[in-house]
Design a protein around this motif. Structure first.
Motif, mmCIF file in Angstrom:
data_model
loop_
_atom_site.group_PDB
_atom_site.id
_atom_site.type_symbol
_atom_site.label_atom_id
_atom_site.label_comp_id
_atom_site.label_asym_id
_atom_site.label_seq_id
_atom_site.Cartn_x
_atom_site.Cartn_y
_atom_site.Cartn_z
ATOM 1 N N SER A 46 0.828 -1.210 0.000
ATOM 2 C CA SER A 46 0.000 0.000 0.000
ATOM 3 C C SER A 46 0.864 1.263 0.000
ATOM 4 O O SER A 46 0.622 2.198 -0.772
ATOM 5 C CB SER A 46 -0.916 -0.005 1.228
ATOM 6 O OG SER A 46 -1.623 1.205 1.335
ATOM 7 N N MET A 47 1.889 1.303 0.847
ATOM 8 C CA MET A 47 2.751 2.479 0.922
ATOM 9 C C MET A 47 3.579 2.648 -0.340
ATOM 10 O O MET A 47 3.846 3.768 -0.777
ATOM 11 C CB MET A 47 3.647 2.376 2.159
ATOM 12 C CG MET A 47 2.870 2.460 3.456
ATOM 13 S SD MET A 47 3.926 2.421 4.930
ATOM 14 C CE MET A 47 4.731 4.016 4.784
ATOM 15 N N PHE A 48 3.945 1.537 -0.965
ATOM 16 C CA PHE A 48 4.684 1.586 -2.232
ATOM 17 C C PHE A 48 3.795 2.141 -3.344
ATOM 18 O O PHE A 48 4.213 3.020 -4.110
ATOM 19 C CB PHE A 48 5.185 0.182 -2.584
ATOM 20 C CG PHE A 48 5.857 0.085 -3.919
ATOM 21 C CD1 PHE A 48 7.159 0.528 -4.097
ATOM 22 C CD2 PHE A 48 5.187 -0.446 -5.010
ATOM 23 C CE1 PHE A 48 7.787 0.445 -5.336
ATOM 24 C CE2 PHE A 48 5.798 -0.536 -6.247
ATOM 25 C CZ PHE A 48 7.107 -0.090 -6.416
ATOM 26 N N ILE A 49 2.564 1.650 -3.426
ATOM 27 C CA ILE A 49 1.628 2.102 -4.455
ATOM 28 C C ILE A 49 1.385 3.603 -4.346
ATOM 29 O O ILE A 49 1.301 4.321 -5.356
ATOM 30 C CB ILE A 49 0.292 1.331 -4.351
ATOM 31 C CG1 ILE A 49 0.478 -0.128 -4.764
ATOM 32 C CG2 ILE A 49 -0.784 1.986 -5.208
ATOM 33 C CD1 ILE A 49 -0.738 -0.997 -4.481
ATOM 34 N N GLU A 50 1.283 4.102 -3.111
ATOM 35 C CA GLU A 50 0.962 5.511 -2.898
ATOM 36 C C GLU A 50 2.194 6.405 -2.895
ATOM 37 O O GLU A 50 2.092 7.610 -2.668
ATOM 38 C CB GLU A 50 0.178 5.667 -1.597
ATOM 39 C CG GLU A 50 -1.196 5.015 -1.678
ATOM 40 C CD GLU A 50 -2.027 5.223 -0.433
ATOM 41 O OE1 GLU A 50 -1.478 5.692 0.594
ATOM 42 O OE2 GLU A 50 -3.221 4.914 -0.468
ATOM 43 N N GLY A 51 3.379 5.817 -3.137
ATOM 44 C CA GLY A 51 4.584 6.614 -3.306
ATOM 45 C C GLY A 51 5.269 7.048 -2.026
ATOM 46 O O GLY A 51 6.153 7.912 -2.068
ATOM 47 N N SER A 54 17.375 2.845 2.538
ATOM 48 C CA SER A 54 16.703 4.143 2.572
ATOM 49 C C SER A 54 15.460 4.144 1.688
ATOM 50 O O SER A 54 15.406 3.434 0.677
ATOM 51 C CB SER A 54 17.657 5.247 2.101
ATOM 52 O OG SER A 54 18.811 5.298 2.910
ATOM 53 N N ASN A 55 14.456 4.931 2.078
ATOM 54 C CA ASN A 55 13.209 5.089 1.308
ATOM 55 C C ASN A 55 12.609 3.741 0.922
ATOM 56 O O ASN A 55 12.173 3.534 -0.203
ATOM 57 C CB ASN A 55 13.456 5.933 0.055
ATOM 58 C CG ASN A 55 13.973 7.319 0.386
ATOM 59 O OD1 ASN A 55 13.404 8.014 1.222
ATOM 60 N ND2 ASN A 55 15.073 7.703 -0.242
ATOM 61 N N GLY A 85 13.786 7.809 5.561
ATOM 62 C CA GLY A 85 12.571 7.596 4.780
ATOM 63 C C GLY A 85 12.085 6.170 4.743
ATOM 64 O O GLY A 85 11.213 5.838 3.940
ATOM 65 N N SER A 86 12.632 5.296 5.599
ATOM 66 C CA SER A 86 12.268 3.882 5.570
ATOM 67 C C SER A 86 11.376 3.506 6.746
ATOM 68 O O SER A 86 11.329 4.187 7.772
ATOM 69 C CB SER A 86 13.519 3.008 5.576
ATOM 70 O OG SER A 86 14.159 3.037 4.324
ATOM 71 N N ARG A 87 10.664 2.417 6.556
ATOM 72 C CA ARG A 87 9.894 1.765 7.616
ATOM 73 C C ARG A 87 10.425 0.341 7.735
ATOM 74 O O ARG A 87 10.714 -0.298 6.727
ATOM 75 C CB ARG A 87 8.410 1.719 7.267
ATOM 76 C CG ARG A 87 7.779 3.066 7.020
ATOM 77 C CD ARG A 87 7.283 3.663 8.316
ATOM 78 N NE ARG A 87 6.853 5.029 8.126
ATOM 79 C CZ ARG A 87 5.791 5.563 8.723
ATOM 80 N NH1 ARG A 87 5.063 4.832 9.521
ATOM 81 N NH2 ARG A 87 5.486 6.828 8.534
ATOM 82 N N MET A 88 10.483 -0.158 8.966
ATOM 83 C CA MET A 88 11.000 -1.501 9.181
ATOM 84 C C MET A 88 10.042 -2.268 10.088
ATOM 85 O O MET A 88 9.578 -1.743 11.102
ATOM 86 C CB MET A 88 12.396 -1.438 9.798
ATOM 87 C CG MET A 88 13.090 -2.771 9.939
ATOM 88 S SD MET A 88 14.823 -2.580 10.523
ATOM 89 C CE MET A 88 15.634 -2.106 8.993
ATOM 90 N N VAL A 142 7.156 5.087 -0.225
ATOM 91 C CA VAL A 142 8.479 4.452 -0.269
ATOM 92 C C VAL A 142 8.797 4.109 -1.715
ATOM 93 O O VAL A 142 7.898 3.971 -2.550
ATOM 94 C CB VAL A 142 8.543 3.178 0.612
ATOM 95 C CG1 VAL A 142 8.377 3.517 2.088
ATOM 96 C CG2 VAL A 142 7.490 2.159 0.175
ATOM 97 N N ASP A 143 10.088 3.963 -2.001
ATOM 98 C CA ASP A 143 10.515 3.683 -3.377
ATOM 99 C C ASP A 143 10.662 2.198 -3.662
ATOM 100 O O ASP A 143 10.681 1.793 -4.823
ATOM 101 C CB ASP A 143 11.863 4.374 -3.654
ATOM 102 C CG ASP A 143 11.749 5.886 -3.594
ATOM 103 O OD1 ASP A 143 10.643 6.414 -3.842
ATOM 104 O OD2 ASP A 143 12.762 6.546 -3.284
#
Length: 338
Positions: free
Chosen positions: A169-174, A246-247, A273-276, A176-177
């Motif tokens: 979801s976060m990737f689709i919405e930009g 990153s990101n 800019g990352s989530r883990m 994260v890269d």
């Protein structure tokens, strides 16, 4: 949605009934299910009786059970109105959440706003994903709210599945890269011997659960293209050494099989800019005897850091076959001879 609910006064024989009216008879048919199997599931779980009368459903039972059943039926009907199909899993989730999923306040808008309250729906390319227990809901909120979150609990509680869904979801919405999915390449009590093929062929069997989760949320061709472009990476934990992530949305699965040194190495890869997300099950450690699990050590050392979220699941949060929860509870109750 226009549903009217009337609670008539108790009849002389003290039967308590709540009457729900559903305006769209076609959707009501879907709500009831083939041979009323959906209603039968709700009746069994909530100890009520549900009778169909034209475009109305009469719920008979104790006051609390009738109230919860009405909320569940209204929540399921709202999903049908939104064009979504319902199945046994959706019904189970609505029952577990006590009908709270019928609050549609957070259905629209940026997924990053969902942790603020209301309904939680994780949007992916192939499906909408909703938490089915309170613990899952709290977990998803923390995944959106915190840069580092842990999900700890038994198999089948949705730890990895929900983490990958949030990552997609976060990737689709930009936000994260890229998406990076990892797990230790540790054999689960078996000696698999020398596997044929190149490095990818050797490690892919260990990574298959992560591929399966991705396949639920993205079309297969898109997954293959994103992997080729390295916007999705699926790799053993050992491959993370020396990198700064990153990101990216980063998931470490089966973290109970990471050593203490591997866990420290992985946690210190977190970049701007990352989530883990770290997921694991303390009851399924496959490390050699005497080797400390990195998950347990991280839990001990990091539990008091406010900006890190620790989320815990129990057998009550299992969303696989109901028998899985009973199996987990039986093992938890067993005390090894000592």
């Amino acid at each position: 949605m226009a549903i009217s609910a009337l609670t008539p006064p108790p009849s002389p024989d003290d039967v308590h009934e709540t009457l729900l009216e559903f305006p769209d008879n076609r959707l009501l048919i879907d709500l009831c299910g083939e041979f009323d199997r959906n209603l039968a599931q709700i009746e069994h779980e909530l100890s009520v009786q549900i009778l169909r009368r034209g475009n109305q459903l009469a719920v008979i039972g104790e006051d609390d059970a009738r109230t919860k059943t009405a909320a569940v039926l209204e929540g399921l009907y709202a999903k049908l109105e939104a064009g979504r199909a319902i199945d046994a899993g959706e019904i189970d989730g609505e029952i577990r959440m006590g009908g709270s999923a019928s609050d549609t306040g957070a259905r629209a808008g940026d997924q990053m706003e969902l942790f603020k309250g209301g309904r939680i729906e994780i949007k992916t390319r192939k499906k909408l994903v909703e938490p089915r227990t309170d613990a899952q809901k709290a977990y998803v909120r923390s995944l959106f709210a915190k840069e580092l979150a842990f999900g700890i609990g038994p198999a089948g509680t949705g730890k990895t599945y929900l983490a990958v869904a949030v990552g997609v979801s976060m990737f689709i919405e930009g936000h994260v890269d890229k998406i990076i999915l990892s797990r230790p390449a540790v054999e689960a009590g078996e000696r698999l011997g020398f596997l044929p093929g190149d490095m990818k062929d050797k490690v892919d069997p260990y990574m298959q659960p992560l591929y399966d989760a991705l396949g639920d949320f993205l079309p297969g061709k898109q997954v293959a293209k994103l992997i080729e472009e390295k916007r999705i990476e699926i790799a053993p934990l050992a491959f993370m050494r020396g990198r700064t992530l990153s990101n990216a949305f980063v998931v470490l699965d089966e973290a109970q099989n990471a050593t203490a040194m591997q866990m420290k190495m992985f946690l210190t890869r977190l970049g701007e800019g990352s989530r883990m997300v770290i997921t694991g099950d303390r009851s399924q450690v496959d490390l050699p005897r005497g080797v400390t699990s990195g998950l347990s050590e991280a839990e001990r050392l990091l539990a008091r850091i406010d900006s890190i979220a620790f989320n815990y699941f129990t057998a009550k949060d299992v969303v696989r076959h109901p028998l899985v929860a009973k199996i987990i509870e039986a093992y938890d109750k067993d005390t090894p001879p000592g």
